[in-house]
Design an enzyme around this catalytic site. Structure first.
Site, short mmCIF file in Angstrom:
data_model
loop_
_atom_site.label_atom_id
_atom_site.label_comp_id
_atom_site.label_asym_id
_atom_site.label_seq_id
_atom_site.Cartn_x
_atom_site.Cartn_y
_atom_site.Cartn_z
N TYR A 55 14.58 50.38 30.17
CA TYR A 55 14.89 49.65 28.94
C TYR A 55 13.90 50.02 27.85
CZ TYR A 55 17.51 46.73 32.27
OH TYR A 55 18.34 46.28 33.28
N HIS A 113 16.95 51.02 40.65
CA HIS A 113 17.91 50.61 39.60
C HIS A 113 19.36 50.94 40.01
CE1 HIS A 113 17.85 49.75 35.01
NE2 HIS A 113 18.91 49.26 35.56
P1 NAP Z 1 24.43 39.47 28.98
O1 NAP Z 1 23.25 38.69 29.37
O2 NAP Z 1 25.73 39.23 29.64
O3 NAP Z 1 24.68 39.34 27.40
C1 NAP Z 1 23.68 39.56 26.44
C2 NAP Z 1 24.32 39.58 25.07
O4 NAP Z 1 24.94 38.32 24.85
C3 NAP Z 1 23.34 39.80 23.95
O5 NAP Z 1 24.00 40.54 22.94
C4 NAP Z 1 23.04 38.39 23.46
O6 NAP Z 1 22.72 38.35 22.08
C5 NAP Z 1 24.37 37.73 23.69
N1 NAP Z 1 24.19 36.30 23.95
C6 NAP Z 1 23.26 35.70 24.72
N2 NAP Z 1 23.42 34.39 24.75
C7 NAP Z 1 24.48 34.12 23.96
C8 NAP Z 1 25.13 32.93 23.58
N3 NAP Z 1 24.74 31.75 24.03
N4 NAP Z 1 26.20 33.02 22.74
C9 NAP Z 1 26.62 34.22 22.28
N5 NAP Z 1 26.05 35.38 22.61
C10 NAP Z 1 24.98 35.34 23.45
O7 NAP Z 1 24.19 41.05 29.12
P2 NAP Z 1 23.03 42.00 29.61
O8 NAP Z 1 21.89 41.99 28.69
O9 NAP Z 1 23.68 43.30 29.91
O10 NAP Z 1 22.61 41.39 31.04
C11 NAP Z 1 21.53 40.51 31.23
C12 NAP Z 1 20.35 41.21 31.84
O11 NAP Z 1 20.69 41.76 33.11
C13 NAP Z 1 19.88 42.43 31.05
O12 NAP Z 1 19.18 42.07 29.87
C14 NAP Z 1 19.07 43.14 32.08
O13 NAP Z 1 17.79 42.51 32.22
C15 NAP Z 1 19.93 42.94 33.32
N6 NAP Z 1 20.85 44.07 33.56
C16 NAP Z 1 20.68 44.82 34.68
C17 NAP Z 1 21.50 45.91 34.91
C18 NAP Z 1 21.30 46.73 36.14
O14 NAP Z 1 21.85 47.84 36.23
N7 NAP Z 1 20.55 46.27 37.10
C19 NAP Z 1 22.54 46.25 34.02
C20 NAP Z 1 22.73 45.43 32.91
C21 NAP Z 1 21.90 44.34 32.70
P3 NAP Z 1 21.18 38.18 21.56
O15 NAP Z 1 20.41 39.28 22.21
O16 NAP Z 1 21.34 38.32 20.09
O17 NAP Z 1 20.72 36.82 21.98
#
Ligand code: NAP
Length: 279
Positions: A55, A113
């Site tokens: 990241y 990962h």
């Molecule tokens: P997510 O948590 O499903 O969604 C994040 C997005 O939703 C951001 O754009 C955020 O905006 C928005 N958001 C958050 N809360 C909200 C709310 N209450 N209302 C409206 N929009 C909202 O997606 P993600 O970041 O992909 O997944 C979460 C975490 O999982 C990642 O950050 C990472 O640490 C991990 N991850 C791991 C892998 C893997 O391969 N192991 C892959 C993907 C993700 P803002 O940022 O503006 O708040």
């Protein structure tokens, strides 16, 4: 707020709700707001932070390192090694880089990962070296499907895999069929990533309707659906204080049988094995 913990497969307690960091550490003008969002999360009682060397090319880890200054002992840090670095030596070197980025001397949970070309035995041997050296407290994997997990379990030390971090939300229920039950049988919690489908699911009529009924938001309903399940750790990413607070309040929502049935109708569970999806 006190957030409950659950045991990793190795017994180490991990908070069942945390904060993701994908997309952080990429743009200098957002640096201050991202550090502030994480500190706000800590102030509200969030203890689990999920990050990765990928990241922001180490940038997200550096944001975390800055945000945890003065409170390292209260935070549970998850980071991940890229498959291209996951050889026996490469994993140790990557971990040491991550430790420097994070400004700490131990990572609580260190994950592969996703699967690359390095044999599992080499990566597991490196993880075990890191455990013995006290540089990590537990190790696990991410994005591994059932056949991969069975192969991993067969290598020496493979049974110490603490978790599998997987794409899991109402619109991505493939793991409900076989992988999630397999993990549960082994006492291995699953970390549900992208629990909000990166925001794409939040306009779904079923979520809007249930949110209306609960005086909640669609994001809270989506998170509450995950949080009601045993053995699931949820890590939404939020880069604004308002999103951090809104999402955390999902811990107070309890969905009834009618709500769950409505969600099953709108987002049907799988009826046969599905290939693992990843983002
Ligand atoms: P997510 O948590 O499903 O969604 C994040 C997005 O939703 C951001 O754009 C955020 O905006 C928005 N958001 C958050 N809360 C909200 C709310 N209450 N209302 C409206 N929009 C909202 O997606 P993600 O970041 O992909 O997944 C979460 C975490 O999982 C990642 O950050 C990472 O640490 C991990 N991850 C791991 C892998 C893997 O391969 N192991 C892959 C993907 C993700 P803002 O940022 O503006 O708040």
């Amino acid at each position: 707020m006190t957030i409950a913990s659950l045991p990793l497969r190795t017994g180490l307690p991990i908070p069942r709700y945390g904060q993701g960091t994908w997309g952080m550490g990429e743009r200098a003008e957002r640096h201050g707001a991202e550090v502030a969002a994480l500190r706000h999360a800590f102030d509200l009682g969030i203890r689990l932070i999920d990050t990765a060397e990928m990241y922001g090319d180490g940038g997200a880890e550096r944001i975390v390192g800055e945000a945890i200054a003065g409170r390292r002992d209260k935070v549970f840090i998850v980071s991940k090694v890229l498959p291209d670095n996951a050889s026996r030596r490469g994993t140790v070197a990557a971990c040491e880089r991550s430790l420097r980025n994070l400004r700490t001397d131990v990572i609580d949970l260190y994950l592969l990962h996703w699967r690359g070309s390095t044999p599992f035995a080499d990566t597991v041997a490196a993880f075990e070296d890191l455990l013995r050296a006290g540089k990590i407290r537990a190790w696990g994997v991410s994005n591994l499907d059932l056949a991969d997990m069975q192969e991993l379990e067969a290598v020496p030390g493979g049974e110490r895999c603490a978790t599998n971090q997987l794409l899991y939300n109402l619109t991505r229920r493939g793991i409900d069929f076989d992988l999630l039950p397999w993990c549960r049988e082994r006492g291995m919690p699953v970390m549900a990533y992208s629990p909000l489908e990166q925001g794409r699911m939040l306009g779904h009529p079923a979520l809007l309707s249930l949110a209306h009924g609960h005086g909640a938001t669609p994001a809270q309903i989506a998170l509450a659906w995950l949080l009601r399940q045993d053995g699931i750790i949820v890590i939404p990413k939020a880069a604004t204080p308002a999103h951090v607070e809104e999402n955390l309040a999902a811990l107070d929502i309890s969905l009834g049988d009618d709500d769950l049935a409505a969600l099953d109708r709108a987002f049907p569970p799988p009826q046969e094995p599905q290939p693992l999806e990843m983002l």
